[in-house]
Design a protein around this motif. Sequence first.
Motif, short mmCIF file in Angstrom:
data_model
loop_
_atom_site.label_atom_id
_atom_site.label_comp_id
_atom_site.label_asym_id
_atom_site.label_seq_id
_atom_site.Cartn_x
_atom_site.Cartn_y
_atom_site.Cartn_z
N LEU A 295 -7.16 -8.65 17.50
CA LEU A 295 -5.79 -8.51 16.99
C LEU A 295 -5.61 -9.26 15.68
CD1 LEU A 295 -3.74 -8.81 20.31
CD2 LEU A 295 -4.04 -6.77 18.89
N GLY A 296 -6.26 -10.42 15.56
CA GLY A 296 -6.19 -11.15 14.30
C GLY A 296 -6.81 -10.37 13.16
N LEU A 297 -7.96 -9.73 13.43
CA LEU A 297 -8.59 -8.93 12.39
C LEU A 297 -7.76 -7.71 12.05
CD1 LEU A 297 -11.22 -8.86 10.69
CD2 LEU A 297 -12.15 -7.30 12.40
N LEU A 298 -7.09 -7.12 13.05
CA LEU A 298 -6.22 -5.98 12.79
C LEU A 298 -5.07 -6.37 11.86
CD1 LEU A 298 -5.27 -3.09 13.36
CD2 LEU A 298 -4.11 -3.96 15.41
N GLY A 299 -4.47 -7.52 12.10
CA GLY A 299 -3.41 -7.98 11.21
C GLY A 299 -3.90 -8.18 9.78
N PHE A 300 -5.09 -8.76 9.65
CA PHE A 300 -5.67 -8.97 8.33
C PHE A 300 -5.95 -7.63 7.65
CE2 PHE A 300 -9.58 -10.02 5.74
CZ PHE A 300 -8.88 -10.63 4.71
N ALA A 301 -6.40 -6.64 8.43
CA ALA A 301 -6.69 -5.32 7.86
C ALA A 301 -5.41 -4.64 7.37
CB ALA A 301 -7.38 -4.45 8.91
N VAL A 302 -4.30 -4.81 8.10
CA VAL A 302 -3.04 -4.23 7.66
C VAL A 302 -2.60 -4.87 6.34
CG1 VAL A 302 -0.59 -3.97 8.22
CG2 VAL A 302 -2.32 -3.59 9.98
N VAL A 303 -2.79 -6.18 6.20
CA VAL A 303 -2.46 -6.86 4.94
C VAL A 303 -3.32 -6.32 3.80
CG1 VAL A 303 -2.50 -9.10 3.74
CG2 VAL A 303 -1.65 -8.95 6.09
N CYS A 304 -4.61 -6.16 4.04
CA CYS A 304 -5.50 -5.63 3.00
C CYS A 304 -5.13 -4.20 2.63
CB CYS A 304 -6.95 -5.69 3.49
SG CYS A 304 -7.63 -7.35 3.65
N THR A 305 -4.77 -3.41 3.62
CA THR A 305 -4.36 -2.03 3.33
C THR A 305 -3.09 -2.00 2.50
OG1 THR A 305 -5.33 -1.35 5.45
CG2 THR A 305 -3.84 0.20 4.39
N THR A 306 -2.17 -2.90 2.80
CA THR A 306 -0.95 -3.00 2.00
C THR A 306 -1.26 -3.41 0.57
OG1 THR A 306 0.26 -3.62 4.01
CG2 THR A 306 1.34 -4.04 1.90
N ALA A 307 -2.22 -4.33 0.40
CA ALA A 307 -2.61 -4.74 -0.95
C ALA A 307 -3.19 -3.59 -1.75
CB ALA A 307 -3.60 -5.89 -0.87
N LEU A 308 -3.86 -2.65 -1.08
CA LEU A 308 -4.43 -1.51 -1.79
C LEU A 308 -3.35 -0.64 -2.43
CD1 LEU A 308 -7.24 -0.31 0.68
CD2 LEU A 308 -7.44 -1.82 -1.31
N VAL A 309 -2.17 -0.61 -1.82
CA VAL A 309 -1.06 0.17 -2.39
C VAL A 309 -0.66 -0.41 -3.75
CG1 VAL A 309 1.29 0.99 -2.02
CG2 VAL A 309 -0.28 0.78 -0.09
N LEU A 310 -0.82 -1.71 -3.92
CA LEU A 310 -0.40 -2.39 -5.15
C LEU A 310 -1.48 -2.43 -6.22
CD1 LEU A 310 1.35 -5.43 -3.40
CD2 LEU A 310 2.37 -3.23 -4.07
N SER A 311 -2.61 -1.77 -5.97
CA SER A 311 -3.71 -1.82 -6.93
C SER A 311 -3.31 -1.20 -8.27
CB SER A 311 -4.93 -1.06 -6.37
OG SER A 311 -5.92 -0.94 -7.35
N PRO A 312 -3.56 -1.93 -9.38
CA PRO A 312 -3.25 -1.36 -10.71
C PRO A 312 -4.39 -0.53 -11.28
CG PRO A 312 -3.95 -3.64 -10.95
CD PRO A 312 -3.98 -3.34 -9.49
N TYR A 313 -5.51 -0.49 -10.59
CA TYR A 313 -6.68 0.22 -11.10
C TYR A 313 -6.60 1.71 -10.75
CZ TYR A 313 -8.70 -4.43 -11.67
OH TYR A 313 -8.93 -5.73 -12.05
N PRO A 314 -6.98 2.56 -11.69
CA PRO A 314 -6.94 4.01 -11.42
C PRO A 314 -8.15 4.45 -10.59
CG PRO A 314 -7.77 3.63 -13.62
CD PRO A 314 -7.42 2.29 -13.07
N VAL A 315 -8.03 5.60 -9.98
CA VAL A 315 -9.14 6.20 -9.27
C VAL A 315 -10.19 6.65 -10.30
CG1 VAL A 315 -9.85 8.08 -7.73
CG2 VAL A 315 -7.62 6.97 -7.44
N PRO A 316 -11.48 6.37 -10.08
CA PRO A 316 -12.50 6.86 -11.02
C PRO A 316 -12.35 8.37 -11.23
CG PRO A 316 -13.48 5.34 -9.46
CD PRO A 316 -12.08 5.58 -8.99
N TRP A 317 -12.23 8.74 -12.51
CA TRP A 317 -11.96 10.14 -12.81
C TRP A 317 -12.60 10.48 -14.15
CZ3 TRP A 317 -11.02 13.57 -9.53
CH2 TRP A 317 -10.45 14.81 -9.85
N VAL A 318 -12.36 11.69 -14.59
CA VAL A 318 -12.93 12.14 -15.86
C VAL A 318 -12.45 11.22 -16.98
CG1 VAL A 318 -13.08 14.07 -17.49
CG2 VAL A 318 -13.01 14.51 -15.02
#
Length: 434
Positions: free
Chosen positions: A129-152
């Motif tokens: 359960l502790g790791l699940l909570g940490f994973a939810v935090v990391c997933t939320t941080a991914l929403v805030l990423s300023p980096y673009p998806v590798p593209w053309v």
Amino acid sequence: MEPISIRHAQFGRASRSMRLQTLVRLRWLAVAGQTITVLIVAVLLRYAMPLVETALLVAALALANLLLSLRFPPTHRLQPAAALGLLGFDLLQMAGLLFITGGIANPFAPLICVPVIISFGSLPLRHSLGLLGFAVVCTTALVLSPYPVPWVKDEVLLIHPILQLGSWCAIVSMMIFAAFYAYRVSLEATLLADALAATELVLEREKHLSQLDGLAAAAAHELGTPLATISVVAKEMERELSSDPRYGEDVALLRSQSERCRDILRRLTSLSADNEEHMRRLPLSSLIEEVMAPHRQFGITLELVEKGERSKEPVGHRNAGILYGLGNLIENAVDFARQKVTVTVEHDADMVAITIEDDGQGFAPDVLTHIGEPYMSTRSRETARAGGLGLGLFIAKTLLERSGATLAFANRAPDGEGARVRVTWPRSVMQMKA
């Protein structure tokens, strides 16, 4: 709260642990997958991406894996806290890799669930359960990423915020569902393995008890010679010292006790020889009487109904599993009966059936659908007078099914009054193995 397992109840507290070699191999697979993906995106497709930072993160995982392989032997088992730390590192590495390559918009973002699923399948619930909570935090941080998806090159792939929110919800819900699914499957597998191990222990104990008559005969045979020598010496001493006021009485006592020991050993040897064939071959009527006899002294009437001629009953070899299984079913019936338990025996040219019925309150509907599972606790929560139908019933059912039997559990009346258990064998199986 984490459920108490059969292993905890029967064998003491035992932590769920992970073998280091298993985690190391999974990590090498992750390193290979990440490396191949980066090469395809950067070299083959020539998409713009932070190649140096990505390579450093992949190299960090590979280096940590290499150090673990060199530091510990392959058979090393990780304590839950250590395994949690390694899985947390894997989760952080994956989150960092996704963060600099587009965050939640990266099509590989669902891979962040993998460490959580592994944790729920192999670690205690509180750690997972502790790791699940940490994973939810990391997933939320991914929403805030300023980096673009590798593209053309010179093009930016824009992802609408609503779509990013939908991706976050999908990943988190999949993570929770998959994690608890893995936990339940792992827990049920553990309970079943522990219950089967307990079944083997019970069967070995029953076989050991069945062999005690042979051990008694062997002991009587081995003790016979030295005891005969003692008896001869005692007779000589009595002849010489019978009139001695100091030792005459003691010598007479010694001789009488040695004779008594010889009589006991003689009865043991005779008993084993007389019953040896009975112990090897057991008629059906003798089998039923043997399993019913220990339960006649508990104030409940035990009635035996035989629907067949004894002259035509099957006679087979003694089977400790059948004796224990039927004994357990009768014991449960006696525990829950009000006044009477009826054991009905039927046999013909094709089958042998034993039906055990009591006049208690019967099986509760929710119990009846799951009866025989190793973590069943009671026949009825309202009438749990005798400790329930837990591991003992599972062991009995398993042993009887191993002997070739088919078990059917039901209530005698539609309203649930009175329980009925019917055990059926093909006659050929019972005749050979019983």
